[in-house]
Design a protein around this motif. Structure first.
Motif, PDB file in Angstrom:
ATOM      1  N   ALA A 121     -78.575  20.977 138.254  1.00 29.06           N
ATOM      2  CA  ALA A 121     -79.308  20.813 139.501  1.00 29.06           C
ATOM      3  C   ALA A 121     -79.551  22.149 140.189  1.00 29.06           C
ATOM      4  O   ALA A 121     -80.639  22.396 140.731  1.00 29.06           O
ATOM      5  N   CYS A 122     -78.552  23.016 140.159  1.00 31.24           N
ATOM      6  CA  CYS A 122     -78.703  24.334 140.781  1.00 31.24           C
ATOM      7  C   CYS A 122     -79.812  25.128 140.094  1.00 31.24           C
ATOM      8  O   CYS A 122     -80.649  25.756 140.756  1.00 31.24           O
ATOM      9  N   VAL A 123     -79.819  25.104 138.767  1.00 31.40           N
ATOM     10  CA  VAL A 123     -80.840  25.852 138.031  1.00 31.40           C
ATOM     11  C   VAL A 123     -82.228  25.329 138.342  1.00 31.40           C
ATOM     12  O   VAL A 123     -83.154  26.083 138.675  1.00 31.40           O
ATOM     13  N   GLU A 124     -82.400  24.012 138.251  1.00 27.29           N
ATOM     14  CA  GLU A 124     -83.727  23.424 138.387  1.00 27.29           C
ATOM     15  C   GLU A 124     -84.250  23.482 139.818  1.00 27.29           C
ATOM     16  O   GLU A 124     -85.417  23.848 140.059  1.00 27.29           O
ATOM     17  N   GLN A 125     -83.406  23.122 140.771  1.00 29.12           N
ATOM     18  CA  GLN A 125     -83.897  22.946 142.130  1.00 29.12           C
ATOM     19  C   GLN A 125     -84.108  24.258 142.880  1.00 29.12           C
ATOM     20  O   GLN A 125     -84.893  24.317 143.833  1.00 29.12           O
ATOM     21  N   LEU A 126     -83.426  25.323 142.466  1.00 30.33           N
ATOM     22  CA  LEU A 126     -83.638  26.615 143.113  1.00 30.33           C
ATOM     23  C   LEU A 126     -84.626  27.497 142.363  1.00 30.33           C
ATOM     24  O   LEU A 126     -84.993  28.568 142.841  1.00 30.33           O
ATOM     25  N   ASP A 127     -85.093  27.025 141.214  1.00 26.02           N
ATOM     26  CA  ASP A 127     -85.949  27.873 140.390  1.00 26.02           C
ATOM     27  C   ASP A 127     -87.276  28.250 141.043  1.00 26.02           C
ATOM     28  O   ASP A 127     -87.778  29.356 140.792  1.00 26.02           O
ATOM     29  N   PRO A 128     -87.882  27.406 141.866  1.00 23.68           N
ATOM     30  CA  PRO A 128     -89.141  27.825 142.506  1.00 23.68           C
ATOM     31  C   PRO A 128     -89.001  29.074 143.381  1.00 23.68           C
ATOM     32  O   PRO A 128     -90.003  29.704 143.719  1.00 23.68           O
ATOM     33  N   LEU A 129     -87.762  29.432 143.737  1.00 22.63           N
ATOM     34  CA  LEU A 129     -87.528  30.612 144.578  1.00 22.63           C
ATOM     35  C   LEU A 129     -87.339  31.888 143.766  1.00 22.63           C
ATOM     36  O   LEU A 129     -87.277  32.977 144.332  1.00 22.63           O
ATOM     37  N   ARG A 130     -87.268  31.761 142.461  1.00 15.22           N
ATOM     38  CA  ARG A 130     -86.888  32.887 141.589  1.00 15.22           C
ATOM     39  C   ARG A 130     -88.096  33.724 141.189  1.00 15.22           C
ATOM     40  O   ARG A 130     -89.120  33.204 140.773  1.00 15.22           O
ATOM     41  N   ALA A 131     -87.937  35.041 141.285  1.00 16.12           N
ATOM     42  CA  ALA A 131     -88.934  35.952 140.727  1.00 16.12           C
ATOM     43  C   ALA A 131     -88.757  36.004 139.222  1.00 16.12           C
ATOM     44  O   ALA A 131     -87.631  35.921 138.719  1.00 16.12           O
ATOM     45  N   PRO A 132     -89.824  36.122 138.445  1.00 17.22           N
ATOM     46  CA  PRO A 132     -89.683  36.198 136.989  1.00 17.22           C
ATOM     47  C   PRO A 132     -88.957  37.476 136.585  1.00 17.22           C
ATOM     48  O   PRO A 132     -89.039  38.501 137.277  1.00 17.22           O
ATOM     49  N   PRO A 133     -88.237  37.441 135.463  1.00 19.95           N
ATOM     50  CA  PRO A 133     -87.548  38.658 135.003  1.00 19.95           C
ATOM     51  C   PRO A 133     -88.556  39.719 134.573  1.00 19.95           C
ATOM     52  O   PRO A 133     -89.643  39.399 134.087  1.00 19.95           O
ATOM     53  N   SER A 134     -88.176  40.961 134.762  1.00 21.10           N
ATOM     54  CA  SER A 134     -89.023  42.065 134.318  1.00 21.10           C
ATOM     55  C   SER A 134     -88.926  42.206 132.802  1.00 21.10           C
ATOM     56  O   SER A 134     -88.033  41.642 132.154  1.00 21.10           O
ATOM     57  N   ASP A 135     -89.837  42.971 132.233  1.00 26.52           N
ATOM     58  CA  ASP A 135     -89.782  43.239 130.794  1.00 26.52           C
ATOM     59  C   ASP A 135     -88.467  43.911 130.424  1.00 26.52           C
ATOM     60  O   ASP A 135     -87.890  43.616 129.368  1.00 26.52           O
ATOM     61  N   ALA A 136     -87.987  44.802 131.283  1.00 24.54           N
ATOM     62  CA  ALA A 136     -86.714  45.482 131.014  1.00 24.54           C
ATOM     63  C   ALA A 136     -85.550  44.498 130.998  1.00 24.54           C
ATOM     64  O   ALA A 136     -84.646  44.594 130.163  1.00 24.54           O
ATOM     65  N   GLU A 137     -85.582  43.537 131.916  1.00 27.70           N
ATOM     66  CA  GLU A 137     -84.518  42.528 131.957  1.00 27.70           C
ATOM     67  C   GLU A 137     -84.557  41.651 130.705  1.00 27.70           C
ATOM     68  O   GLU A 137     -83.510  41.324 130.138  1.00 27.70           O
ATOM     69  N   LEU A 138     -85.743  41.273 130.262  1.00 24.73           N
ATOM     70  CA  LEU A 138     -85.858  40.480 129.043  1.00 24.73           C
ATOM     71  C   LEU A 138     -85.345  41.247 127.838  1.00 24.73           C
ATOM     72  O   LEU A 138     -84.608  40.699 127.000  1.00 24.73           O
ATOM     73  N   THR A 139     -85.691  42.515 127.763  1.00 24.31           N
ATOM     74  CA  THR A 139     -85.231  43.340 126.646  1.00 24.31           C
ATOM     75  C   THR A 139     -83.716  43.455 126.641  1.00 24.31           C
ATOM     76  O   THR A 139     -83.072  43.338 125.586  1.00 24.31           O
ATOM     77  N   ARG A 140     -83.130  43.654 127.810  1.00 23.26           N
ATOM     78  CA  ARG A 140     -81.667  43.783 127.899  1.00 23.26           C
ATOM     79  C   ARG A 140     -80.984  42.493 127.460  1.00 23.26           C
ATOM     80  O   ARG A 140     -79.999  42.520 126.721  1.00 23.26           O
ATOM     81  N   ARG A 141     -81.493  41.368 127.904  1.00 27.28           N
ATOM     82  CA  ARG A 141     -80.893  40.087 127.523  1.00 27.28           C
ATOM     83  C   ARG A 141     -80.994  39.844 126.015  1.00 27.28           C
ATOM     84  O   ARG A 141     -80.078  39.303 125.399  1.00 27.28           O
ATOM     85  N   ARG A 142     -82.117  40.249 125.440  1.00 24.05           N
ATOM     86  CA  ARG A 142     -82.333  39.976 124.018  1.00 24.05           C
ATOM     87  C   ARG A 142     -81.488  40.858 123.112  1.00 24.05           C
ATOM     88  O   ARG A 142     -81.383  40.582 121.910  1.00 24.05           O
ATOM     89  N   ARG A 143     -80.851  41.873 123.652  1.00 25.37           N
ATOM     90  CA  ARG A 143     -79.932  42.682 122.851  1.00 25.37           C
ATOM     91  C   ARG A 143     -78.712  41.864 122.421  1.00 25.37           C
ATOM     92  O   ARG A 143     -77.995  42.267 121.510  1.00 25.37           O
ATOM     93  N   ALA A 144     -78.481  40.745 123.098  1.00 25.50           N
ATOM     94  CA  ALA A 144     -77.332  39.892 122.774  1.00 25.50           C
ATOM     95  C   ALA A 144     -77.588  38.996 121.565  1.00 25.50           C
ATOM     96  O   ALA A 144     -76.774  38.125 121.260  1.00 25.50           O
ATOM     97  N   LYS A 145     -78.710  39.209 120.860  1.00 29.89           N
ATOM     98  CA  LYS A 145     -79.036  38.432 119.659  1.00 29.89           C
ATOM     99  C   LYS A 145     -79.046  36.928 119.970  1.00 29.89           C
ATOM    100  O   LYS A 145     -78.290  36.141 119.410  1.00 29.89           O
ATOM    101  N   LEU A 146     -79.932  36.560 120.860  1.00 29.82           N
ATOM    102  CA  LEU A 146     -80.022  35.181 121.311  1.00 29.82           C
ATOM    103  C   LEU A 146     -80.539  34.278 120.205  1.00 29.82           C
ATOM    104  O   LEU A 146     -81.303  34.691 119.340  1.00 29.82           O
ATOM    105  N   THR A 147     -80.121  33.020 120.262  1.00 35.09           N
ATOM    106  CA  THR A 147     -80.712  32.010 119.392  1.00 35.09           C
ATOM    107  C   THR A 147     -82.128  31.705 119.896  1.00 35.09           C
ATOM    108  O   THR A 147     -82.512  32.085 121.021  1.00 35.09           O
TER     109      THR A 147
END
Length: 227
Positions: A121-147
Motif C-alpha cells: 500500500a505504501c509503494v502504490e499509494q504514494l507513488d504519484p508523488l515520486r519523481a522518476p529515477p535519473s539515468d545515473a540512479e538506474l545505472t547504479r541500481r543495475r550494478r546489483a545484477k537485477l533479475t
C-alpha cells in the motif's frame, strides 16, 4: 524541501520499544534525534555499520524518493496519513538475525501477510508523488545484477524490491566477507537477543526525511495506524 531531498516511509520501533534503543546503539545514531549514540564494544563496529547508519534503524516500506515537480512535504504527509488511517495495527512475527546477500539484517521468522500488505500500500499509494529515477540512479541500481522482474520493478516503481520482490529487513551491516560474517553474526545475535525476545505490534509508520544528498535520514513524523 530542496530538489535533492528525499522522503521514505519506514517501519521503525517506537522509542519505548527495547529494539529502538538497541538498533540505534548498534548503528551509532538515534534516527529520532539524529544524535550519535555509543556503540557496543565490538571491534570495528563503527566501520561495518557506516552504510546503514546513514539511513537509520528501520525497515523499508516505501523506498526513498525525490518528490515530483510541484509536490511538497505536505502532500507526502497527507497521503501517508490517509494510508495510515486505513491500515490496522498487527502483530510482527519474531525477528532473527539473518545473512541477507552478505549483509546482516533482522528479518521476520515467518511470513506476515499484513506486513506485506502495508508495504504494498505504501509503494502504490504514494507513488504519484515520486519523481522518476535519473539515468545515473538506474545505472547504479543495475550494478546489483537485477533479475528481469527486479528491473521491471525498478523501471515502473523506481526501486527493484517492491511487491513480490520485497522483503522485510532491518539492515545491521554493510556487505561482509565470510570471515567478517563469522565474527559479526554471533555478536549481533547475542546483542539483539533481549530486544527481539519482546513481542511487538506494528502500530505506526514513520516518515523519514533526508534533507540533501549524503545527509542522514531522520524521523520527521510518526503516523499511527487507525484502521
Amino acid at each position: 524541501m530542496g530538489s535533492d531531498a528525499r522522503v521514505a516511509v519506514y517501519y521503525a520501533p517506537p522509542p519505548d520499544d527495547p529494539l529502538f534503543a538497541a538498533g540505534a546503539a548498534w548503528l551509532g545514531r538515534d534516527p529520532e534525534s539524529g544524535a550519535p549514540t555509543p556503540q557496543p564494544n565490538i571491534p570495528d563496529i563503527a566501520e561495518v555499520t557506516a552504510e546503514p547508519r546513514l539511513y537509520g534503524f528501520h525497515a523499508t516500506l516505501k523506498p526513498p524518493m525525490r518528490l515530483a515537480e510541484g509536490r511538497q512535504w505536505f502532500d507526502v504527509a497527507e497521503a501517508a496519513m490517509q494510508l495510515a488511517d486505513r491500515a490496522a495495527p498487527f502483530d510482527l512475527p519474531h525477528l532473527a538475525v539473518y545473512d541477507l546477500f552478505g549483509f546482516l539484517a533482522l528479518r521476520e521468522t515467518i511470513p506476515c501477510p499484513p506486513l506485506q500488505a502495508l508495504a504494498d500500500a505504501c509503494v502504490e499509494q504514494l507513488d504519484p508523488l515520486r519523481a522518476p529515477p535519473s539515468d545515473a540512479e538506474l545505472t547504479r541500481r543495475r550494478r546489483a545484477k537485477l533479475t528481469a522482474r527486479q528491473d521491471e520493478m525498478l523501471v515502473r516503481w523506481g526501486y527493484p524490491y517492491v511487491f513480490d520482490t520485497w522483503f522485510f529487513h532491518m539492515t545491521l551491516t554493510r556487505r561482509l566477507t565470510a570471515d567478517e560474517k563469522r565474527r559479526y553474526q554471533p555478536a549481533a545475535e547475542k546483542y539483539f537477543a533481549h530486544a527481539i525476545a519482546t513481542p511487538r505490534r506494528v502500530t505506526e509508520i514513520c516518515l523519514f526525511l533526508q534533507s540533501g544528498a549524503g545527509e542522514p535520514f531522520v524521523i520527521a513524523q510518526r503516523l499511527p495506524l487507525r484502521g
